[in-house]
Design a protein around this motif. Structure first.
Motif, PDB file in Angstrom:
ATOM      1  N   HIS A  15       0.701  -1.273  -0.031  1.00  7.73           N
ATOM      2  CA  HIS A  15       0.083  -0.028   0.111  1.00  7.73           C
ATOM      3  C   HIS A  15       0.814   1.121   0.236  1.00  7.73           C
ATOM      4  O   HIS A  15       1.740   1.591   0.778  1.00  7.73           O
ATOM      5  N   ASP A  16       0.678   1.991  -0.757  1.00  7.64           N
ATOM      6  CA  ASP A  16       1.439   3.348  -0.882  1.00  7.64           C
ATOM      7  C   ASP A  16       2.779   3.085  -0.815  1.00  7.64           C
ATOM      8  O   ASP A  16       3.535   3.874  -0.224  1.00  7.64           O
ATOM      9  N   GLY A  17       3.436   2.321  -1.661  1.00  6.10           N
ATOM     10  CA  GLY A  17       4.742   1.851  -1.730  1.00  6.10           C
ATOM     11  C   GLY A  17       5.332   1.035  -0.687  1.00  6.10           C
ATOM     12  O   GLY A  17       6.496   0.875  -0.863  1.00  6.10           O
ATOM     13  N   THR A  18       4.639   0.717   0.368  1.00  7.88           N
ATOM     14  CA  THR A  18       5.122   0.036   1.388  1.00  7.88           C
ATOM     15  C   THR A  18       4.687  -1.500   1.272  1.00  7.88           C
ATOM     16  O   THR A  18       3.427  -1.932   1.116  1.00  7.88           O
ATOM     17  N   THR A  19       5.446  -2.517   1.374  1.00  4.93           N
ATOM     18  CA  THR A  19       5.208  -3.919   1.412  1.00  4.93           C
ATOM     19  C   THR A  19       5.662  -4.545   2.577  1.00  4.93           C
ATOM     20  O   THR A  19       6.812  -4.493   2.904  1.00  4.93           O
ATOM     21  N   HIS A  20       4.720  -5.329   3.179  1.00  2.00           N
ATOM     22  CA  HIS A  20       5.093  -6.273   4.264  1.00  2.00           C
ATOM     23  C   HIS A  20       4.401  -7.594   3.897  1.00  2.00           C
ATOM     24  O   HIS A  20       3.348  -7.650   3.103  1.00  2.00           O
ATOM     25  N   HIS A  21       4.769  -8.624   4.516  1.00  2.00           N
ATOM     26  CA  HIS A  21       3.906  -9.885   4.437  1.00  2.00           C
ATOM     27  C   HIS A  21       3.442 -10.077   5.468  1.00  2.00           C
ATOM     28  O   HIS A  21       3.331  -9.669   6.676  1.00  2.00           O
ATOM     29  N   TYR A  22       2.175 -11.076   5.713  1.00  2.00           N
ATOM     30  CA  TYR A  22       1.365 -11.343   6.621  1.00  2.00           C
ATOM     31  C   TYR A  22       1.038 -12.754   6.620  1.00  2.00           C
ATOM     32  O   TYR A  22       1.045 -13.252   5.794  1.00  2.00           O
ATOM     33  N   TYR A  23       0.655 -13.282   7.893  1.00  2.00           N
ATOM     34  CA  TYR A  23      -0.285 -14.610   7.650  1.00  2.00           C
ATOM     35  C   TYR A  23      -1.590 -14.548   8.383  1.00  2.00           C
ATOM     36  O   TYR A  23      -2.001 -13.865   8.864  1.00  2.00           O
ATOM     37  N   ARG A  24      -2.118 -15.307   7.855  1.00  2.00           N
ATOM     38  CA  ARG A  24      -3.670 -15.750   7.730  1.00  2.00           C
ATOM     39  C   ARG A  24      -4.267 -17.100   8.145  1.00  2.00           C
ATOM     40  O   ARG A  24      -3.695 -18.002   7.808  1.00  2.00           O
ATOM     41  N   LEU A  25      -5.009 -17.063   9.242  1.00  2.00           N
ATOM     42  CA  LEU A  25      -5.583 -18.401   9.671  1.00  2.00           C
ATOM     43  C   LEU A  25      -6.919 -18.280  10.174  1.00  2.00           C
ATOM     44  O   LEU A  25      -7.315 -17.219  10.914  1.00  2.00           O
ATOM     45  N   GLY A  26      -7.839 -19.189   9.912  1.00  2.00           N
ATOM     46  CA  GLY A  26      -9.211 -18.859  10.649  1.00  2.00           C
ATOM     47  C   GLY A  26     -10.369 -18.639   9.523  1.00  2.00           C
ATOM     48  O   GLY A  26     -10.012 -18.725   8.355  1.00  2.00           O
ATOM     49  N   ALA A  27     -11.496 -18.549  10.035  1.00  2.00           N
ATOM     50  CA  ALA A  27     -12.619 -18.150   9.346  1.00  2.00           C
ATOM     51  C   ALA A  27     -13.345 -17.294  10.086  1.00  2.00           C
ATOM     52  O   ALA A  27     -13.482 -17.244  11.442  1.00  2.00           O
ATOM     53  N   GLY A  28     -14.158 -16.310   9.379  1.00  2.00           N
ATOM     54  CA  GLY A  28     -15.224 -15.467  10.165  1.00  2.00           C
ATOM     55  C   GLY A  28     -14.625 -14.041  10.202  1.00  2.00           C
ATOM     56  O   GLY A  28     -13.435 -13.753   9.504  1.00  2.00           O
ATOM     57  N   PRO A  29     -15.083 -13.079  10.852  1.00  2.00           N
ATOM     58  CA  PRO A  29     -14.706 -11.597  10.761  1.00  2.00           C
ATOM     59  C   PRO A  29     -13.063 -11.605  11.156  1.00  2.00           C
ATOM     60  O   PRO A  29     -12.614 -12.309  11.813  1.00  2.00           O
ATOM     61  N   ALA A  30     -12.367 -10.413  10.466  1.00  2.00           N
ATOM     62  CA  ALA A  30     -11.044 -10.476  10.675  1.00  2.00           C
ATOM     63  C   ALA A  30     -10.687  -9.697  11.880  1.00  2.00           C
ATOM     64  O   ALA A  30     -11.171  -8.895  12.374  1.00  2.00           O
ATOM     65  N   VAL A  31      -9.527 -10.087  12.412  1.00  2.00           N
ATOM     66  CA  VAL A  31      -8.814  -9.287  13.620  1.00  2.00           C
ATOM     67  C   VAL A  31      -7.141  -9.311  13.447  1.00  2.00           C
ATOM     68  O   VAL A  31      -6.703 -10.469  12.829  1.00  2.00           O
ATOM     69  N   LEU A  32      -6.687  -8.266  13.322  1.00  2.00           N
ATOM     70  CA  LEU A  32      -5.344  -7.898  13.178  1.00  2.00           C
ATOM     71  C   LEU A  32      -4.535  -8.205  14.505  1.00  2.00           C
ATOM     72  O   LEU A  32      -4.876  -7.662  15.479  1.00  2.00           O
ATOM     73  N   VAL A  33      -3.560  -9.308  14.373  1.00  2.00           N
ATOM     74  CA  VAL A  33      -2.826  -9.432  15.636  1.00  2.00           C
ATOM     75  C   VAL A  33      -1.418  -8.623  15.339  1.00  2.00           C
ATOM     76  O   VAL A  33      -0.718  -9.225  14.539  1.00  2.00           O
ATOM     77  N   LEU A  34      -1.171  -7.660  15.964  1.00  2.00           N
ATOM     78  CA  LEU A  34      -0.115  -6.983  15.712  1.00  2.00           C
ATOM     79  C   LEU A  34       1.473  -7.214  16.847  1.00  2.00           C
ATOM     80  O   LEU A  34       1.155  -7.161  18.171  1.00  2.00           O
ATOM     81  N   ALA A  35       2.334  -7.984  16.372  1.00  2.00           N
ATOM     82  CA  ALA A  35       3.286  -8.484  17.394  1.00  2.00           C
ATOM     83  C   ALA A  35       4.002  -7.408  18.164  1.00  2.00           C
ATOM     84  O   ALA A  35       4.101  -6.393  17.741  1.00  2.00           O
ATOM     85  N   GLU A  36       4.516  -7.936  19.156  1.00  2.00           N
ATOM     86  CA  GLU A  36       5.382  -6.910  19.940  1.00  2.00           C
ATOM     87  C   GLU A  36       6.827  -7.463  19.888  1.00  2.00           C
ATOM     88  O   GLU A  36       7.087  -8.247  18.978  1.00  2.00           O
ATOM     89  N   ILE A  37       7.628  -6.457  20.390  1.00  2.00           N
ATOM     90  CA  ILE A  37       9.170  -6.632  20.386  1.00  2.00           C
ATOM     91  C   ILE A  37       9.561  -8.157  20.841  1.00  2.00           C
ATOM     92  O   ILE A  37       8.832  -8.485  21.882  1.00  2.00           O
ATOM     93  N   PRO A  38       9.928  -9.037  20.160  1.00  2.00           N
ATOM     94  CA  PRO A  38      10.999  -9.064  19.243  1.00  2.00           C
ATOM     95  C   PRO A  38      10.362  -9.421  17.682  1.00  2.00           C
ATOM     96  O   PRO A  38      11.135  -9.443  16.810  1.00  2.00           O
ATOM     97  N   GLY A  39       9.000  -9.636  17.835  1.00  2.00           N
ATOM     98  CA  GLY A  39       8.506 -10.266  16.688  1.00  2.00           C
ATOM     99  C   GLY A  39       7.422 -11.286  16.832  1.00  2.00           C
ATOM    100  O   GLY A  39       6.754 -11.435  17.949  1.00  2.00           O
ATOM    101  N   ILE A  40       7.181 -11.893  15.659  1.00  3.10           N
ATOM    102  CA  ILE A  40       5.993 -13.058  15.855  1.00  3.10           C
ATOM    103  C   ILE A  40       6.448 -14.344  16.495  1.00  3.10           C
ATOM    104  O   ILE A  40       7.078 -15.075  15.986  1.00  3.10           O
ATOM    105  N   THR A  41       6.557 -14.204  17.691  1.00  5.49           N
ATOM    106  CA  THR A  41       7.271 -15.289  18.638  1.00  5.49           C
ATOM    107  C   THR A  41       6.164 -16.438  18.836  1.00  5.49           C
ATOM    108  O   THR A  41       4.933 -16.351  18.361  1.00  5.49           O
ATOM    109  N   PRO A  42       6.490 -17.575  19.250  1.00  8.07           N
ATOM    110  CA  PRO A  42       5.728 -18.785  19.445  1.00  8.07           C
ATOM    111  C   PRO A  42       4.595 -18.296  20.157  1.00  8.07           C
ATOM    112  O   PRO A  42       3.362 -18.854  19.962  1.00  8.07           O
TER     113      PRO A  42
END
Length: 273
Positions: A15-42
């Motif tokens: 979007h607007d020249g910025t690219t990131h990847h994301y992971y998706r799982l599940g079904a139903g309405p969407a919820v964005l889970v934004l990771a904390e430092i240091p990242g997408i940990t277990p």
């Protein structure tokens, strides 16, 4: 990426020249889970799975760190090495122009990309709107995302920006005044905002939640837990309510808070379960 993310779908979003990847799982309405430092940990992944299990679709953007890496594996004794993982990830955030760490009265630029991803998620998943939970350096992003009417369930877990280096920075959050005024107007019409912190957390001072209560009134539901409710097995001070310091047992304050967050999403968005 580790096996922990193998059953998530992976995609890039630009979007607007910025690219990131994301992971998706599940079904139903969407919820964005934004990771904390240091990242997408277990533990962030485990939390995302619980949201998906409630009948929702989770989108987990990769904004920093190594996806799936565990900074504190069971039995780790080299605290200097653990600290280096956090320092390395935080340093990358510091030099990134997408994050506003120190300035007051500003929304981080990456929020624009997140709003666009949320709009795409709503188009893909349907439902009345979307939800989002930010943690630590991303903790306030869900609030700034709520300028969009599609954001119906913003959750601020230990919102740590701007860094509370002065009383003024401690008594604010990373959102521009214009964005905050838009959110306040939405709150006056029924939007609710859920927040969580540990009482002794210096990264998220009590004055930050006082500021949110003054600005948003009863629309802000702030959960403040005693430090002794944090998981004592963690090697860092009480901070990460939903992940690192979670005691995943019924009746534990952190587990009650996690359940409250998921119920908030289901109540505001509905569920496919």
């Amino acid at each position: 990426m580790t096996d922990l993310l193998d059953d998530f779908a992976r995609a890039d979003f630009t979007h607007d020249g910025t690219t990131h990847h994301y992971y998706r799982l599940g079904a139903g309405p969407a919820v964005l889970v934004l990771a904390e430092i240091p990242g997408i940990t277990p533990k962030v992944i485990t939390f995302a799975r619980r949201v998906a299990a409630a009948g929702l679709t989770v989108y987990v953007p990769s904004l920093f760190g190594t996806d799936g890496a565990d900074p504190m594996p069971d039995g780790a004794t080299d605290l200097a090495r653990v600290g280096a993982v956090f320092t390395r990830a935080f340093s990358r955030v510091c030099v990134s122009r997408e994050f506003t760490l120190f300035a007051t009265g500003r929304s981080s630029p990456v929020v624009t990309w997140l709003r666009a991803l949320a709009a795409r998620a709503h188009d893909e998943c349907g439902g009345p709107g979307v939800g989002a939970v930010g943690m630590c350096v991303t903790g306030g992003f869900a609030l700034a995302m709520a300028v969009d009417d599609r954001m119906l369930a913003p959750v601020l877990s230990q919102p740590s920006l701007p860094l509370a280096l002065t009383p003024g920075r401690a008594r604010t959050i990373d959102i521009s005044r214009a964005d905050l005024n838009t959110v306040k107007a939405r709150c006056a019409k029924g939007l609710q905002v859920l927040g969580a912190r540990f009482e002794g957390d210096r990264l998220v001072p009590g004055s930050r939640f006082e500021f949110l209560r003054e600005e948003l009134g009863d629309a802000f539901v702030g959960v403040e837990l005693p430090d002794d409710a944090a998981n004592p097995a963690s090697r860092i001070p009480p901070h990460s309510v939903l992940t690192e310091h979670l005691i995943d047992e019924p009746g534990q304050p952190t587990r009650d808070t996690l359940d409250q967050v998921i119920d908030f999403f289901v109540t505001k968005l509905g569920s496919s379960a």
